[in-house]
Design an enzyme around this catalytic site. Structure first.
Site, short mmCIF file in Angstrom:
data_model
loop_
_atom_site.label_atom_id
_atom_site.label_comp_id
_atom_site.label_asym_id
_atom_site.label_seq_id
_atom_site.Cartn_x
_atom_site.Cartn_y
_atom_site.Cartn_z
N SER A 111 7.73 -53.18 9.63
CA SER A 111 7.24 -51.84 9.27
C SER A 111 6.26 -51.31 10.30
O SER A 111 5.24 -51.94 10.57
CB SER A 111 6.45 -51.87 7.95
OG SER A 111 7.21 -52.31 6.92
N HIS B 195 16.28 -44.07 6.93
CA HIS B 195 15.88 -45.40 7.40
C HIS B 195 17.11 -46.23 7.74
O HIS B 195 17.21 -47.39 7.35
CB HIS B 195 15.04 -46.14 6.35
CG HIS B 195 13.62 -45.71 6.32
ND1 HIS B 195 12.58 -46.50 6.73
CD2 HIS B 195 13.06 -44.54 5.95
CE1 HIS B 195 11.45 -45.84 6.61
NE2 HIS B 195 11.72 -44.64 6.13
N HIS C 126 15.32 -55.62 3.08
CA HIS C 126 14.39 -56.38 2.24
C HIS C 126 15.05 -56.71 0.90
O HIS C 126 15.84 -55.92 0.38
CB HIS C 126 13.12 -55.56 1.93
CG HIS C 126 12.34 -55.15 3.14
ND1 HIS C 126 12.60 -53.99 3.83
CD2 HIS C 126 11.31 -55.75 3.79
CE1 HIS C 126 11.75 -53.90 4.85
NE2 HIS C 126 10.97 -54.95 4.85
N TYR D 125 13.59 -56.60 -1.93
CA TYR D 125 13.16 -55.64 -2.96
C TYR D 125 14.00 -54.36 -2.98
O TYR D 125 13.99 -53.62 -3.95
CB TYR D 125 11.66 -55.30 -2.82
CG TYR D 125 11.26 -54.56 -1.55
CD1 TYR D 125 11.58 -53.23 -1.34
CD2 TYR D 125 10.54 -55.22 -0.56
CE1 TYR D 125 11.21 -52.57 -0.18
CE2 TYR D 125 10.15 -54.57 0.60
CZ TYR D 125 10.50 -53.24 0.79
OH TYR D 125 10.13 -52.60 1.93
N ALA E 22 4.44 -56.67 8.77
CA ALA E 22 3.12 -56.22 8.33
C ALA E 22 2.79 -57.02 7.08
O ALA E 22 3.68 -57.30 6.27
CB ALA E 22 3.19 -54.73 7.99
N MET F 180 6.45 -59.25 2.21
CA MET F 180 7.67 -59.16 1.41
C MET F 180 8.93 -59.38 2.25
O MET F 180 10.01 -58.92 1.89
CB MET F 180 7.76 -57.78 0.75
CG MET F 180 6.56 -57.40 -0.09
SD MET F 180 6.65 -55.69 -0.63
CE MET F 180 4.97 -55.40 -1.20
N SER F 181 8.78 -60.02 3.39
CA SER F 181 9.96 -60.15 4.27
C SER F 181 9.94 -61.49 5.00
O SER F 181 9.32 -62.45 4.55
CB SER F 181 9.96 -59.00 5.29
OG SER F 181 8.87 -59.13 6.19
N ASN G 174 -3.78 -54.66 6.13
CA ASN G 174 -4.73 -54.39 5.03
C ASN G 174 -5.22 -55.73 4.54
O ASN G 174 -4.60 -56.75 4.83
CB ASN G 174 -4.01 -53.65 3.89
CG ASN G 174 -2.80 -54.44 3.37
OD1 ASN G 174 -1.74 -54.44 4.03
ND2 ASN G 174 -2.95 -55.11 2.27
N HIS H 87 0.57 -47.97 1.01
CA HIS H 87 1.50 -48.00 2.14
C HIS H 87 0.95 -47.18 3.30
O HIS H 87 1.19 -47.50 4.46
CB HIS H 87 2.87 -47.47 1.68
CG HIS H 87 3.94 -47.60 2.72
ND1 HIS H 87 4.30 -48.82 3.26
CD2 HIS H 87 4.70 -46.67 3.34
CE1 HIS H 87 5.25 -48.62 4.17
NE2 HIS H 87 5.50 -47.33 4.24
N1 HPA Z 1 1.17 -57.53 0.35
C1 HPA Z 1 2.51 -57.62 0.51
N2 HPA Z 1 3.16 -57.02 1.51
C2 HPA Z 1 2.45 -56.31 2.38
C3 HPA Z 1 1.05 -56.16 2.27
C4 HPA Z 1 0.39 -56.81 1.19
O1 HPA Z 1 -0.85 -56.74 1.02
N3 HPA Z 1 0.66 -55.38 3.30
C5 HPA Z 1 1.76 -55.06 4.01
N4 HPA Z 1 2.86 -55.62 3.46
#
Ligand code: HPA
Length: 273
Positions: free
Chosen positions: A32, A62, A84, A86, A114, A212-213, A236, A248
């Site tokens: 991402s 995308h 992904h 999800y 990310a 998540m990847s 983050n 996001h």
């Molecule tokens: N958690 C899960 N996936 C993410 C996060 C997070 O804090 N930040 C970016 N992708």
């Protein structure tokens, strides 16, 4: 047992080779907000929808491209945009491109993502070398008949991330004066971010970053004997680490801020792989 999958991989490979004669040696998956490097590949960009059996994107705008060409002196296959779990794909679909890039000739893979920082010594904007991972997805891409042509039924995962590449990334980070964190990436299903209690549990389990990847692609790449480098951008702090909600927007803002450093770092590593 997996004849269908082998046929599908071969069909995808043939379609790609009809458009690109160059044989890639390094596969790259850009996470991402980290996809900018793909535009620098000197070669061709093939939209995923033109590759047989690649999943169809669920998100408008995308679509994603597979770039085949030259980058930093290497022959590469670069995925800008990944699939992904999800999004609703099964893990066979999520990891199909990895099988295809392996069959095209890639023996190494750079995977980026990310993630949220779990380790409290990390800061937003840090890059983290993935030294190991924990699969909290509750599923495994190798479930089902084994593709014997690509790898064994019970592949070893004790050193999923290649020692030599870990050393190379450390060296390049020192040369470039980049703070490079190191740690264990924990993958959960998403698409919601984790709860604070889940992050506390991941911390207890030895996790340093939550995302998540990546884990499905790495499992499949290791299954077929690829050498792997994984780099996370801490976009983050994970849930509950700071007294603020996750968004996001923050993830994208951070990748935007870090992209120049990230680009220089990845390209130098690629050059020396
Ligand atoms: N958690 C899960 N996936 C993410 C996060 C997070 O804090 N930040 C970016 N992708």
């Amino acid at each position: 047992m997996c004849n269908n999958e082998i046929i599908e991989i071969k069909e995808a490979v043939n379609a790609i080779q009809e458009k690109a004669s160059l044989k890639p040696e390094v596969a790259m998956i850009l996470g991402s907000g980290l996809g900018g490097i793909a535009k620098e590949v000197e070669g061709i960009a093939i939209p995923y929808e033109e590759i047989p059996h690649f999943a169809k994107s669920t998100v408008a705008g995308h679509a994603g491209n597979l770039h085949i060409g030259r980058l930093a002196g290497k022959n590469v296959a670069v995925m800008s945009g990944r699939f992904h779990y999800y999004e609703g794909y099964d893990l066979k679909q999520v990891t199909f491109p990895v099988r295809v890039m392996r069959e095209l000739g890639c023996e190494s893979m750079i995977v980026t993502n990310a993630a949220g920082g779990i380790n409290t010594s990390f800061s937003v904007g840090d890059l983290m070398l993935i030294t190991d991972h924990i699969n909290f997805l509750g599923v495994n891409p190798l479930r089902g008949g084994n593709i014997d042509e690509q790898g064994p039924r019970f592949p070893d995962m004790s050193m999923a991330y290649t020692r030599e590449y870990i050393d190379l990334a450390r060296t390049v980070s020192k040369e470039q004066g980049i703070t490079l964190r190191e740690g264990t990436y924990v993958a959960s299903m998403g698409p919601c971010y984790e709860t604070s209690a889940e992050i506390k549990m991941y911390q207890t389990c030895g996790g340093d970053a939550a995302g998540m990847s990546t884990v499905p692609e790495v499992i499949v790449a290791r299954h077929s004997g690829m050498q792997i480098l994984g780099i996370t951008c801490i976009t983050n702090m994970a849930a509950g680490i700071l007294p603020q909600p996750l968004s996001h927007e923050e993830v994208i803002e951070t990748t935007e801020r870090v992209k120049t450093v990230f680009r220089k770092f990845i390209l130098e590593i690629l050059k020396r792989m």
